[in-house]
Design an enzyme around this catalytic site. Sequence first.
Site, mmCIF file in Angstrom:
data_model
loop_
_atom_site.group_PDB
_atom_site.id
_atom_site.type_symbol
_atom_site.label_atom_id
_atom_site.label_comp_id
_atom_site.label_asym_id
_atom_site.label_seq_id
_atom_site.Cartn_x
_atom_site.Cartn_y
_atom_site.Cartn_z
ATOM 1 C CD GLU A 253 -3.077 1.080 2.293
ATOM 2 O OE1 GLU A 253 -3.204 0.216 2.669
ATOM 3 O OE2 GLU A 253 -3.263 2.622 2.695
ATOM 4 N NE ARG A 279 -7.480 35.710 -15.072
ATOM 5 C CZ ARG A 279 -8.194 36.267 -14.725
ATOM 6 N NH1 ARG A 279 -9.363 36.070 -16.037
ATOM 7 N NH2 ARG A 279 -8.174 37.096 -14.182
ATOM 8 C CD GLN A 290 12.335 34.808 -12.046
ATOM 9 O OE1 GLN A 290 12.403 35.761 -10.715
ATOM 10 N NE2 GLN A 290 13.596 34.296 -12.509
#
Length: 392
Positions: A253, A279, A290
Amino acid sequence: MTALTDLDHPTKRKVVEWASAELDDPDLIQRDVDCQLWTDGWQRAADYGILGAWVDEAYGGRGHDVVTSLLMFEGLGYGCRDAGLVFAMTTQAWTMQPMLQRFGSDEQKQRYLPALVDGSKKAAFCITEAESGSDTFAMSTTFEPIGSTAAGESEADGFRINGTKSYITMAPAADVFMVFATKDPSLGQWGVTTFLVDADTPGLTVGPNRPKMGLRTTPFSDVTFDNVEVGADQVLGSVGSGAAIFSASMEIERAFVLAPQIGAMERQLDETVAYSRQRQQFGQPIGDFQAVAHRLAEMKLRHDNSRLQLYRAAALFALDQPSMEAAALAKIQSSEAAVASAMDALLTYGAKGYVTEFGVEQDLRNVAGGVVYGGTADVQRNIVARMLGRRS
Ligand SMILES: Cc1cc2nc3c(=O)[nH]c(=O)nc-3n(C[C@H](O)[C@H](O)[C@H](O)COP(=O)(O)OP(=O)(O)OC[C@H]3O[C@@H](n4cnc5c(N)ncnc54)[C@H](O)[C@@H]3O)c2cc1C
């Protein structure tokens, strides 16, 4: 030849394309609010072979090796936005089924695995209790032998189980439970046995779904065993072998359960890069700032590090080499990286990241559980430190 490091590995890419088309549920946001499992999606994934990826063909599975199976789950995480559905399938496929396959009798495997793989039955793995989480073997759920016990527990006709397990993934939908119980809490790990208990066994009660922060489309509840009686043929492995089964299950797991989340991180990165190009603010794409560009670079670094650690653990496992330290490192890396990257994605989307309709905030809520389930990040660090201490 396609290298495993290729993000477009054909096995993974095929599953991405299939899952993007077949597991795109328009009702996901509402199901997330309502905490509803997508049973149709579960069946589609089972039909495609997801649940059977790492199960022998003799028991209805596809018989893939561990790496191919992980590539499939990574692709599933990329292509399916329903992280709760993916988590539910991953828990069954990487926790319960491998233990059944490894420790089950042929009769038990024939009884359960084909139905789990074809989607007609679902399973849950029960060890945690309200008072024993990380300290697993402090459990108070007990078993006692019933029937002709004169020859000892290993000859008993059956067993009676009492106690309550908590935070059990898929419990409200499960048909069979893998349950860890102790013969005497004072024995710690030495007293534990694992049982397969059918959901319709008298005395077994599943509590109501417990709403949670993320993975809300995975049902999750407590399970109570009130004088639940099971036959001796419902013991998984042998009486007293529960700690070994639990340990084997945790190694798998912690190494592999976050494979789909790594696929989801890659999808999140692709979408965040696309958004930062599209955008515009202050007359330029936000990706040209940056601060934003470096966030994207950090997301890429976290994703690639997580993926490399996953397949290193898988390679060691496949080669039958010790993989405990690699598995713990992979779990720490990918669980914490996913939370940091989901937060970076949210920040990059601004308000669109915070409102529900674009799916960005769900990603953050969904990955938060990864630092807890399968052993917390603290517990994984304990394992790494312990392994380091063993080196001279
Ligand atoms: C989404 C989700 C799904 C789950 N599904 C299942 C399931 O299917 N089956 C199941 O059995 N359980 C399941 N669990 C339970 C899970 O395994 C436990 O939550 C987990 O083991 C931690 O136990 P706890 O919550 O009791 O926390 P605790 O053990 O109480 O830990 C609390 C804090 O103490 C810290 N801590 C505890 N012990 C140590 C230590 N030795 N060293 C350092 N720090 C320590 C932990 O890191 C944590 O920060 C699930 C949990 C979640 C969130």
